[in-house]
Design an enzyme around this catalytic site. Structure first.
Site, PDB file in Angstrom:
ATOM      1  N   PHE A  58       0.792  -1.232   0.000  1.00  0.00           N
ATOM      2  CA  PHE A  58       0.000   0.000   0.000  1.00  0.00           C
ATOM      3  C   PHE A  58       0.820   1.275   0.000  1.00  0.00           C
ATOM      4  O   PHE A  58       0.274   2.365  -0.089  1.00  0.00           O
ATOM      5  CB  PHE A  58      -0.916   0.045   1.228  1.00  0.00           C
ATOM      6  N   GLY A  59       2.106   1.143   0.151  1.00  0.00           N
ATOM      7  CA  GLY A  59       2.861   2.395   0.230  1.00  0.00           C
ATOM      8  C   GLY A  59       4.346   2.191   0.179  1.00  0.00           C
ATOM      9  O   GLY A  59       4.852   1.072   0.088  1.00  0.00           O
ATOM     10  N   ALA A  61       7.968   3.185   2.088  1.00  0.00           N
ATOM     11  CA  ALA A  61       8.467   3.601   3.411  1.00  0.00           C
ATOM     12  C   ALA A  61       9.821   4.291   3.262  1.00  0.00           C
ATOM     13  O   ALA A  61      10.684   3.828   2.512  1.00  0.00           O
ATOM     14  CB  ALA A  61       8.579   2.391   4.316  1.00  0.00           C
ATOM     15  N   ASP A 187      -1.728 -10.037   8.854  1.00  0.00           N
ATOM     16  CA  ASP A 187      -0.560 -10.106   7.964  1.00  0.00           C
ATOM     17  C   ASP A 187       0.693 -10.491   8.739  1.00  0.00           C
ATOM     18  O   ASP A 187       1.752  -9.898   8.572  1.00  0.00           O
ATOM     19  CB  ASP A 187      -0.376  -8.762   7.248  1.00  0.00           C
TER      20      ASP A 187
HETATM   21  N1  LIG Z   1       8.594   1.137  11.847  1.00  0.00           N
HETATM   22  C1  LIG Z   1       9.541   0.660  11.042  1.00  0.00           C
HETATM   23  N2  LIG Z   1      10.838   0.678  11.431  1.00  0.00           N
HETATM   24  C2  LIG Z   1      11.809   0.206  10.607  1.00  0.00           C
HETATM   25  N3  LIG Z   1      11.584  -0.289   9.372  1.00  0.00           N
HETATM   26  C3  LIG Z   1      10.319  -0.322   8.937  1.00  0.00           C
HETATM   27  C4  LIG Z   1       9.230   0.148   9.729  1.00  0.00           C
HETATM   28  N4  LIG Z   1       8.084   0.001   9.019  1.00  0.00           N
HETATM   29  C5  LIG Z   1       8.434  -0.540   7.841  1.00  0.00           C
HETATM   30  N5  LIG Z   1       9.767  -0.740   7.777  1.00  0.00           N
HETATM   31  C6  LIG Z   1      10.528  -1.318   6.651  1.00  0.00           C
HETATM   32  O1  LIG Z   1      10.177  -0.608   5.473  1.00  0.00           O
HETATM   33  C7  LIG Z   1      10.025  -1.499   4.370  1.00  0.00           C
HETATM   34  C8  LIG Z   1       8.664  -1.310   3.698  1.00  0.00           C
HETATM   35  O2  LIG Z   1       7.667  -1.566   4.659  1.00  0.00           O
HETATM   36  P1  LIG Z   1       6.124  -1.672   4.302  1.00  0.00           P
HETATM   37  O3  LIG Z   1       5.381  -1.952   5.562  1.00  0.00           O
HETATM   38  O4  LIG Z   1       5.717  -0.484   3.516  1.00  0.00           O
HETATM   39  O5  LIG Z   1       6.033  -2.895   3.341  1.00  0.00           O
HETATM   40  P2  LIG Z   1       6.336  -4.452   3.523  1.00  0.00           P
HETATM   41  O6  LIG Z   1       6.022  -4.872   4.930  1.00  0.00           O
HETATM   42  O7  LIG Z   1       7.718  -4.736   3.028  1.00  0.00           O
HETATM   43  O8  LIG Z   1       5.323  -5.098   2.487  1.00  0.00           O
HETATM   44  P3  LIG Z   1       3.774  -5.447   2.606  1.00  0.00           P
HETATM   45  O9  LIG Z   1       3.031  -4.172   2.834  1.00  0.00           O
HETATM   46  O10 LIG Z   1       3.479  -6.050   1.286  1.00  0.00           O
HETATM   47  O11 LIG Z   1       3.645  -6.408   3.754  1.00  0.00           O
HETATM   48  C9  LIG Z   1      10.247  -2.907   4.919  1.00  0.00           C
HETATM   49  O12 LIG Z   1      11.581  -3.280   4.634  1.00  0.00           O
HETATM   50  C10 LIG Z   1      10.073  -2.761   6.403  1.00  0.00           C
HETATM   51  O13 LIG Z   1      10.881  -3.679   7.097  1.00  0.00           O
END
Ligand SMILES: Nc1ncnc2c1ncn2[C@@H]1O[C@H](COP(=O)(O)OP(=O)(O)OP(=O)(O)O)[C@@H](O)[C@H]1O
Length: 471
Positions: A58-59, A61, A187
């Site tokens: 969805f986004g 980071a 999830d």
């Molecule tokens: N609070 C956080 N602190 C450190 N890293 C983070 C944090 N939130 C997300 N990340 C990192 O940022 C990246 C993108 O995270 P995001 O949650 O957008 O997607 P994702 O978990 O990789 O995928 P999906 O949404 O398909 O599960 C990932 O590598 C995740 O580990």
């Protein structure tokens, strides 16, 4: 300072501003714009994205700094940016889920110290390159400085039984808290569980949660078809009701991927028996295996119903029911029963630190570092003190400190490179510390001892492995 442009598709998102090297300018500057697309870079006038962390469903980071905190605190800025071509309804659903992540983080993150706290949620209206207005949504949350279980799995190959039991307990306690709030995560998977550098586990990504407000858990509402293939149970994939046990199923698959080291979770699924086949791949306590299997049952009414039930079953396993776990469970209990009183998170390092085991690479890299750094320090000390005994005692003390700091993970990974680079530069520029040795001889000596340290460590590891196979 590098500032990252968050406009989707910006051809050159990396911007460099030399004036922003100065902290007082970062705090006072009005705004900075992307040099390629003109996008405002200081989001909500406060957050400066510095690096792309990754793209999710969805986004996107970004790692960012909050310029209005005394220490320029690091945080994660997530921008709403759904992947693929969505129709209007799907787009609205995705946006609702993004907003729900903010709402849930605001509620849960501020009450539980293993869920990232929400710092901000805001829209941004900007003109695109065709002078049309575009709206973006941002969510700012606590940055967890660590590694996801998925990343650790790639590094280590597989987790031990003791490690997975610790993870299982920790996440079950977390889920107990989350489910008590009538929220289902939906999830759970290794990429959404993160180890902070201090050893604390965090549950991330509340973008897919289902909030069953005003309805009992598991009430008759569809789960809107959000799932992670391989981790989600049948009821979630078919878009039916979801339950607390939906998260338990995903947690069991997560634990099994850690135990087996299988990163492609679909490979665990046996189409003939229509279930996950994993017992033959690992040697673990059969009672623990039975608990995991009961979390994995496709039929919801036969699966464990709540996290508490699984925790109770785990506590009956003699080898895993330790005093320490009762304490953890008790402290969680008090956390759940006093939600109103807890408004700010305590960020203390837990007393019961999880001592994660080291991968073979980490052990050998540590040995190489200790040999290299130890030699540099010994050379410097021998030239600094006239009494050889004093130098040798100091060198031995430093050597022990180096090993101790690595065992406790006070220093790891790039810290090791930085420390040895600094020591080497000091010796390079202060010839007094090298005595009669030229810089070439220092390098040969340090690298030589580093190689010997690696060889000795490899030999010991080999002997240890052989002994564990024999005994
Ligand atoms: N609070 C956080 N602190 C450190 N890293 C983070 C944090 N939130 C997300 N990340 C990192 O940022 C990246 C993108 O995270 P995001 O949650 O957008 O997607 P994702 O978990 O990789 O995928 P999906 O949404 O398909 O599960 C990932 O590598 C995740 O580990």
């Amino acid at each position: 300072m590098k500032v990252y442009c968050t406009r989707p598709g910006c051809p050159r998102p990396h911007n460099y501003f030399s004036d922003l090297e100065n902290n007082s300018i970062i705090r006072t500057v009005q705004q900075k714009y992307c040099m390629t697309c003109g996008m405002p870079l200081i989001l909500a006038g406060r957050y400066l994205p510095t690096k792309l962390l990754g793209k999710g469903g969805f986004g996107t980071a970004f790692l960012a700094i909050d310029r209005y905190t005394p220490g320029m605190r690091q945080c994660v800025v997530k921008q709403f940016q759904p992947a693929g071509n969505l129709n209007q309804t799907q787009m609205q659903l995705a946006q609702d889920l993004f907003e729900r992540e903010a709402i849930v983080l605001e509620e849960l993150g501020n009450q539980h110290d293993q869920i990232p706290a929400l710092f901000a949620y805001f829209p941004l209206l900007v003109e695109n390159l065709n002078c049309k207005e575009e709206q973006f949504f941002y969510l700012v949350q606590e940055y967890i400085d660590g590694q996801t279980l998925e990343e650790e799995l790639v590094e280590k190959g597989r987790f031990t039984e003791t490690e997975v039991v610790q993870i299982l307990r920790d996440i079950l306690n977390l889920l107990k808290f989350v489910h008590n709030k009538n929220i289902i995560h939906r999830d759970i998977k290794p990429s959404n569980i993160m180890y902070h550098r201090n050893g604390k586990l965090f549950l991330l990504d509340f973008g897919a949660v289902k909030q069953v407000t005003n309805n009992p858990i598991g009430s008759n509402r569809s789960s809107t078809g959000i799932y992670s293939l391989g981790f989600s149970p049948p009821e979630q994939i078919s878009g039916g009701q979801v339950f607390p046990s939906t998260d338990l199923y995903a947690l069991a698959v997560t634990i099994i991927t850690l135990l087996t080291g299988e990163q492609e979770v679909n490979k665990l699924f046996d189409v003939h028996s229509n279930q996950i086949e994993w017992r033959s791949r690992v040697q673990i306590d059969s009672n623990l295996g039975n608990i995991l299997d009961r979390m994995l049952i496709a039929a919801v009414n036969q699966r464990f119903g709540t996290a508490t039930e699984v925790l109770e079953a785990l506590s009956k396993l003699p080898q895993f029911s330790q005093h320490q776990d009762l304490e953890t469970s008790k402290s969680m209990q008090s956390q759940i029963q006093t939600p109103v009183a807890i408004t700010n998170k305590s960020r203390t390092i837990p007393k019961t630190r999880i001592n994660r085991s080291f991968s073979s690479f980490e052990i050998l890299f540590g040995a190489a570092f200790t040999g290299f750094e130890g030699t540099l320090i010994a050379i410097a000390l021998l030239n600094l003190f006239s009494l050889t005994v004093v130098s040798l005692i100091c060198a031995a003390a430093v050597f022990v400190m180096l090993i101790f700091s690595q065992i406790n993970r006070w220093i790891e990974k790039q810290d090791l490179l930085i420390i040895s680079a600094i020591t080497f530069i000091v010796l390079f520029f202060i010839p007094l510390l090298r005595g009669n040795l030229g810089i070439g001889e220092v390098i040969i000596l340090s690298c030589g001892i580093s190689l010997i340290a690696v060889a000795i460590t490899s030999l010991f590891s080999l002997i240890q492995k052989l002994l564990s196979l024999l005994l």
